[in-house]
Design an enzyme around this catalytic site. Structure first.
Site, mmCIF file in Angstrom:
data_model
loop_
_atom_site.group_PDB
_atom_site.id
_atom_site.type_symbol
_atom_site.label_atom_id
_atom_site.label_comp_id
_atom_site.label_asym_id
_atom_site.label_seq_id
_atom_site.Cartn_x
_atom_site.Cartn_y
_atom_site.Cartn_z
ATOM 1 N N THR A 160 12.272 -10.375 -24.615
ATOM 2 C CA THR A 160 12.126 -11.773 -24.184
ATOM 3 C C THR A 160 11.992 -12.758 -25.341
ATOM 4 O OG1 THR A 160 9.717 -11.626 -23.942
ATOM 5 C CG2 THR A 160 11.056 -11.079 -22.006
ATOM 6 N N GLY A 161 11.955 -12.272 -26.560
ATOM 7 C CA GLY A 161 11.871 -13.160 -27.721
ATOM 8 C C GLY A 161 13.259 -13.457 -28.248
ATOM 9 N N GLY A 177 9.120 -10.910 -35.477
ATOM 10 C CA GLY A 177 8.345 -10.934 -34.242
ATOM 11 C C GLY A 177 7.333 -9.807 -34.130
ATOM 12 N N TYR A 189 15.812 -11.689 -28.488
ATOM 13 C CA TYR A 189 16.921 -11.117 -27.720
ATOM 14 C C TYR A 189 17.271 -11.944 -26.487
ATOM 15 C CZ TYR A 189 16.925 -6.868 -30.609
ATOM 16 O OH TYR A 189 17.024 -5.974 -31.638
ATOM 17 N N ILE A 228 -0.624 -7.579 -29.559
ATOM 18 C CA ILE A 228 -0.554 -6.151 -29.255
ATOM 19 C C ILE A 228 -1.066 -5.279 -30.408
ATOM 20 C CG2 ILE A 228 1.823 -5.705 -30.026
ATOM 21 C CD1 ILE A 228 2.053 -4.096 -27.265
ATOM 22 N N ASN A 264 14.126 -2.887 -33.180
ATOM 23 C CA ASN A 264 15.575 -2.996 -33.287
ATOM 24 C C ASN A 264 16.123 -1.580 -33.517
ATOM 25 O OD1 ASN A 264 15.656 -2.434 -36.189
ATOM 26 N ND2 ASN A 264 14.834 -4.490 -36.449
ATOM 27 N N ASP A 319 7.826 -6.629 -33.642
ATOM 28 C CA ASP A 319 8.227 -5.467 -34.450
ATOM 29 C C ASP A 319 7.691 -5.587 -35.873
ATOM 30 O OD1 ASP A 319 9.558 -3.087 -35.159
ATOM 31 O OD2 ASP A 319 11.484 -4.093 -35.449
#
Length: 180
Positions: A126-127, A36, A129, A15, A28, A38
């Site tokens: 989906t990672g 990840g 979390y 992305i 977060n 973020d």
């Protein structure tokens, strides 16, 4: 797939390399970067993103689950980053699906308020979390479709679901194909 004047599609990739007006970060609640996607967005986009996130936190405190805020894109190809906080999966015991839907809804509202034309979503929650990928994909696509049906005069002309892994990509491809 197309809903009114907006094209929805998916792609497999990073992305931080997507050329849309805005990308959506699975942040977060501290907004100060993490692992990840973020972490990749903060690293690639540079310190300007973190500076703006700090100002937001100073002004409002942390960002609650389901809410979203916008910053510059810094050094990213995207002009802006929308940071939204997805829910941690608790086996459906804490209304996680509705909280996830709220992430998509609020991100689209911010993009619309800025009169942006293109938006790219990461696979929120989906990672780390642990949200089940298929459930998350269905909720994301359903919420995005609902938004464009309810917002006929939108400025948003393109929505890209950017999938970091093959499993998410296959899920989104199948979901989009089944809607045609």
């Amino acid at each position: 797939m197309r809903i009114k004047n907006t094209e929805l599609r998916c792609e497999n990739g990073d992305i931080t390399k997507v050329k849309t007006d805005v990308i959506v970060n699975a942040a977060n609640s501290s907004l100060l970067g993490g692992g990840g996607v973020d972490g990749a967005i903060h690293r690639t986009g540079g310190p300007l993103i973190l500076d703006e996130c700090r100002k937001i936190v100073d002004r409002q405190g942390s960002c609650p689950v389901g809410e979203a805020v916008i910053t510059t894109g810094g050094k990213l190809p995207a002009k802006f980053v929308i940071h939204t906080v997805g829910p941690v999966w608790s086996y459906g015991k804490n209304n996680e699906e509705e909280k996830l839907r709220k992430c998509y809804r609020n991100s689209l509202k911010i993009a619309e308020d800025k009169q942006l034309e293109s938006i790219a979503f990461s696979n929120i929650s989906t990672g780390t979390y642990g949200f089940p990928k298929e459930t998350a994909g269905r909720a994301a696509l359903d919420e995005v479709k609902k938004y464009f049906i309810q917002t006929p005069d939108t400025t948003i002309r393109e929505v890209v679901f950017v999938c970091l892994d093959d499993e998410n990509f296959e899920i989104y491809e199948e979901l989009l194909e089944s809607e045609k």
